[in-house]
Design an enzyme around this catalytic site. Structure first.
Site, PDB file in Angstrom:
ATOM      1  N   GLY A 112       0.830  -1.208   0.000  1.00 33.89           N
ATOM      2  CA  GLY A 112       0.000   0.000   0.000  1.00 33.89           C
ATOM      3  C   GLY A 112       0.860   1.252   0.000  1.00 33.89           C
ATOM      4  O   GLY A 112       2.046   1.209  -0.363  1.00 33.89           O
ATOM      5  N   ASP A 113       0.279   2.334   0.450  1.00 32.92           N
ATOM      6  CA  ASP A 113       0.925   3.644   0.402  1.00 32.92           C
ATOM      7  C   ASP A 113       2.349   3.662   0.989  1.00 32.92           C
ATOM      8  O   ASP A 113       3.283   4.125   0.332  1.00 32.92           O
ATOM      9  CB  ASP A 113       0.045   4.631   1.179  1.00 32.92           C
ATOM     10  CG  ASP A 113      -0.136   5.921   0.423  1.00 32.92           C
ATOM     11  OD1 ASP A 113      -0.160   5.869  -0.826  1.00 32.92           O
ATOM     12  OD2 ASP A 113      -0.225   6.971   1.081  1.00 32.92           O
ATOM     13  N   THR A 131       4.448   1.114   1.767  1.00 32.48           N
ATOM     14  CA  THR A 131       5.361   0.206   1.075  1.00 32.48           C
ATOM     15  C   THR A 131       5.750   0.768  -0.286  1.00 32.48           C
ATOM     16  O   THR A 131       6.904   0.677  -0.710  1.00 32.48           O
ATOM     17  CB  THR A 131       4.663  -1.173   0.900  1.00 32.48           C
ATOM     18  OG1 THR A 131       4.174  -1.591   2.178  1.00 32.48           O
ATOM     19  CG2 THR A 131       5.609  -2.221   0.359  1.00 32.48           C
ATOM     20  N   ASP A 143      -8.843  -1.536   1.580  1.00 33.13           N
ATOM     21  CA  ASP A 143      -9.633  -0.310   1.771  1.00 33.13           C
ATOM     22  C   ASP A 143     -10.086   0.322   0.452  1.00 33.13           C
ATOM     23  O   ASP A 143     -10.951   1.191   0.443  1.00 33.13           O
ATOM     24  CB  ASP A 143      -8.799   0.732   2.535  1.00 33.13           C
ATOM     25  CG  ASP A 143      -8.323   0.214   3.875  1.00 33.13           C
ATOM     26  OD1 ASP A 143      -8.982  -0.682   4.429  1.00 33.13           O
ATOM     27  OD2 ASP A 143      -7.289   0.704   4.367  1.00 33.13           O
ATOM     28  N   MET A 190     -13.546  -2.063   8.591  1.00 34.29           N
ATOM     29  CA  MET A 190     -12.278  -1.403   8.271  1.00 34.29           C
ATOM     30  C   MET A 190     -12.446  -0.380   7.141  1.00 34.29           C
ATOM     31  O   MET A 190     -13.531  -0.184   6.625  1.00 34.29           O
ATOM     32  CB  MET A 190     -11.235  -2.448   7.900  1.00 34.29           C
ATOM     33  CG  MET A 190     -10.693  -3.209   9.083  1.00 34.29           C
ATOM     34  SD  MET A 190      -9.375  -4.325   8.564  1.00 34.29           S
ATOM     35  CE  MET A 190      -8.659  -4.735  10.154  1.00 34.29           C
ATOM     36  N   ARG A 222     -26.363  -3.288  20.791  1.00 32.31           N
ATOM     37  CA  ARG A 222     -25.148  -4.098  20.830  1.00 32.31           C
ATOM     38  C   ARG A 222     -24.221  -3.626  19.712  1.00 32.31           C
ATOM     39  O   ARG A 222     -24.692  -3.103  18.698  1.00 32.31           O
ATOM     40  CB  ARG A 222     -25.460  -5.582  20.601  1.00 32.31           C
ATOM     41  CG  ARG A 222     -26.298  -6.210  21.689  1.00 32.31           C
ATOM     42  CD  ARG A 222     -25.484  -6.414  22.968  1.00 32.31           C
ATOM     43  NE  ARG A 222     -26.233  -7.169  23.952  1.00 32.31           N
ATOM     44  CZ  ARG A 222     -27.045  -6.647  24.863  1.00 32.31           C
ATOM     45  NH1 ARG A 222     -27.219  -5.330  24.925  1.00 32.31           N
ATOM     46  NH2 ARG A 222     -27.676  -7.425  25.727  1.00 32.31           N
ATOM     47  N   ILE A 225     -11.017 -10.233  10.721  1.00 32.41           N
ATOM     48  CA  ILE A 225     -11.793 -11.260  10.004  1.00 32.41           C
ATOM     49  C   ILE A 225     -11.972 -10.821   8.546  1.00 32.41           C
ATOM     50  O   ILE A 225     -11.987 -11.631   7.628  1.00 32.41           O
ATOM     51  CB  ILE A 225     -13.164 -11.454  10.696  1.00 32.41           C
ATOM     52  CG1 ILE A 225     -12.964 -12.245  11.993  1.00 32.41           C
ATOM     53  CG2 ILE A 225     -14.173 -12.136   9.782  1.00 32.41           C
ATOM     54  CD1 ILE A 225     -14.172 -12.319  12.876  1.00 32.41           C
ATOM     55  N   ARG A 253      -9.929  -9.498   6.619  1.00 31.95           N
ATOM     56  CA  ARG A 253      -8.741  -9.711   5.779  1.00 31.95           C
ATOM     57  C   ARG A 253      -8.339 -11.171   5.703  1.00 31.95           C
ATOM     58  O   ARG A 253      -7.379 -11.506   5.007  1.00 31.95           O
ATOM     59  CB  ARG A 253      -7.555  -8.913   6.350  1.00 31.95           C
ATOM     60  CG  ARG A 253      -7.704  -7.447   6.172  1.00 31.95           C
ATOM     61  CD  ARG A 253      -6.489  -6.612   6.416  1.00 31.95           C
ATOM     62  NE  ARG A 253      -5.365  -7.133   7.116  1.00 31.95           N
ATOM     63  CZ  ARG A 253      -4.573  -6.415   7.916  1.00 31.95           C
ATOM     64  NH1 ARG A 253      -4.861  -5.135   8.120  1.00 31.95           N
ATOM     65  NH2 ARG A 253      -3.525  -6.934   8.479  1.00 31.95           N
TER      66      ARG A 253
END
Ligand code: F6P
Length: 363
Positions: A115-116, A118, A140, A182, A281, A288, A290
């Site tokens: 991503g950004d 790296t 994302d 996420m 709740r 999870i 990913r």
């Protein structure tokens, strides 16, 4: 011309990384006769010269699998790396050691999946004269330089499936269920899964939320004979005063802020407003989203990225990142990739569709 290619995966993992590696290795070996090695734990492997051979046998049977067979790290920026000197941690530019390691092993090309953060290092290695090819990765879907990243479709499928599960339990107890997903500061996962999973309220960072507005939606549903409400909220959501909820700070990460806790906050505030007529709740889907197998759509997208990278290596068009434009694989200079974030347009098609379906954005 024969070539040796070093491959690494950096940043958070995303379903599809293994499928890219699978396709890259096969295309490089079968079409061009190249040799490949894989550095372990991202740039740290490059610094420690820690690698494994990447051949047909090593990559057999991985196309469908989430995660990365090369392991990953979201901390190791070799241009600003923590080393111990006289027992004291200090920051140093150790990129020269990594370049020496590549020379020692006869590595001609570095292929970086990330991503950004790296890709910023990938650009810096390209500036330092290394032959680099970048492949974008993030669940994302917030990289502006490409139309789509693998991992996103898988995450949306996982969230959608879980919204279905939460619907049945919310309905049984006539509860308000707040589900945190996420996405950092981009609401793509919340928006797409919210539409596909029939959420009643979708809260995204691009549209600040108000508790009053959520309460109005709950009351509206009560009156229409639906006394339960499912709310999907992106982890980076902001309230009307611009406040988001930071879960933790990861030291040494290129983007140290980790959001987390907004669902708990919203659930608490709603509980105070519900006068015991509804229980509230919350549920945080977390990593999870990913994990597990890669969706079919992401497998297809990933192998397209892998084969396109092999072709770009053969053409020796280094310093570029593979991207998707107008539905076609192409490339863009790594110089133009960094910081090109892609957020949801509050007036765009998908928000409009959701509103037409009766979804509230808690504006
Ligand atoms: O960028 C991908 C992502 O999964 C974000 O959606 C999330 O905020 C972050 O990474 C989590 O990072 P970590 O794996 O370091 O907890």
């Amino acid at each position: 011309m024969s070539k040796k290619i070093g491959v690494l995966t950096g940043g958070g993992d995303a379903p599809g990384l293994n499928a890219v590696i699978y396709a890259l290795v096969r295309a490089c070996i079968s079409r061009y006769g190249y040799e490949l090695i894989g550095y372990k734990f991202g740039y740290r492997g490059l610094y420690n010269n820690d690698f494994v051979p990447l051949d047909l046998a090593a990559t057999s049977g991985i196309l469908h699998r989430g995660g990365t067979i090369l392991y990953s790290s979201n901390k190791d920026n070799l241009f600003d790396y923590t080393v111990m000197e006289n027992g004291v941690p200090v920051k140093r530019d150790v990129s020269g050691i990594a370049i020496e390691n590549m020379k020692k092993e006869g590595v001609d090309v570095l292929c970086v999946l990330g991503g950004d953060g790296t890709l910023t290092s990938a650009r810096d290695f390209a500036r330092a004269g290394v032959n680099v090819i970048g492949i974008p990765k993030t669940i994302d879907n917030d990289l502006g330089a490409t139309e789509a990243t693998f991992g996103f479709d898988t995450a949306v499928n996982i969230v959608t499936e879980n919204l279905g599960r939460l619907h049945t339990t919310a309905e049984s107890h006539q509860r308000i269920m707040v589900v945190e997903v996420m996405g950092r500061s981009a609401g793509w996962i919340a928006l797409h899964s919210g539409i596909a999973g029939s959420a009643d309220v979708i809260i995204i960072p691009e549209i600040p939320y108000s508790i009053d507005s959520i309460v109005n939606k709950i009351r509206e549903r009560d009156q229409s004979g639906k006394p339960f409400t499912v709310i999907v909220v992106c982890e980076g959501a902001v309230d009307k005063s611009g406040q988001s909820v930071v879960g933790k700070i990861v030291k040494d990460s290129p983007d140290p802020v980790r959001f987390g806790g907004v669902a708990a906050k919203i659930a608490h505030e709603l509980e105070l407003r519900m006068h015991s007529d509804h229980e509230v709740r919350y549920c945080t889907l977390g990593h999870i989203q990913r994990g597990g197998d890669t969706s079919a759509a992401d497998r297809i997208l990933s192998v397209r990225y892998g084969v396109a990278a092999a072709e770009l290596i053969a053409e020796e068009k280094f310093g570029n990142m593979i991207c998707l434009r107008g539905g076609k694989m192409c490339h863009i200079s790594l110089e133009d990739v960094i910081g090109s974030n892609k957020q949801v347009d509050p007036k765009g098609e998908y928000v409009n569709i959701a509103k037409s379906l009766g979804v509230s954005f808690a504006e």
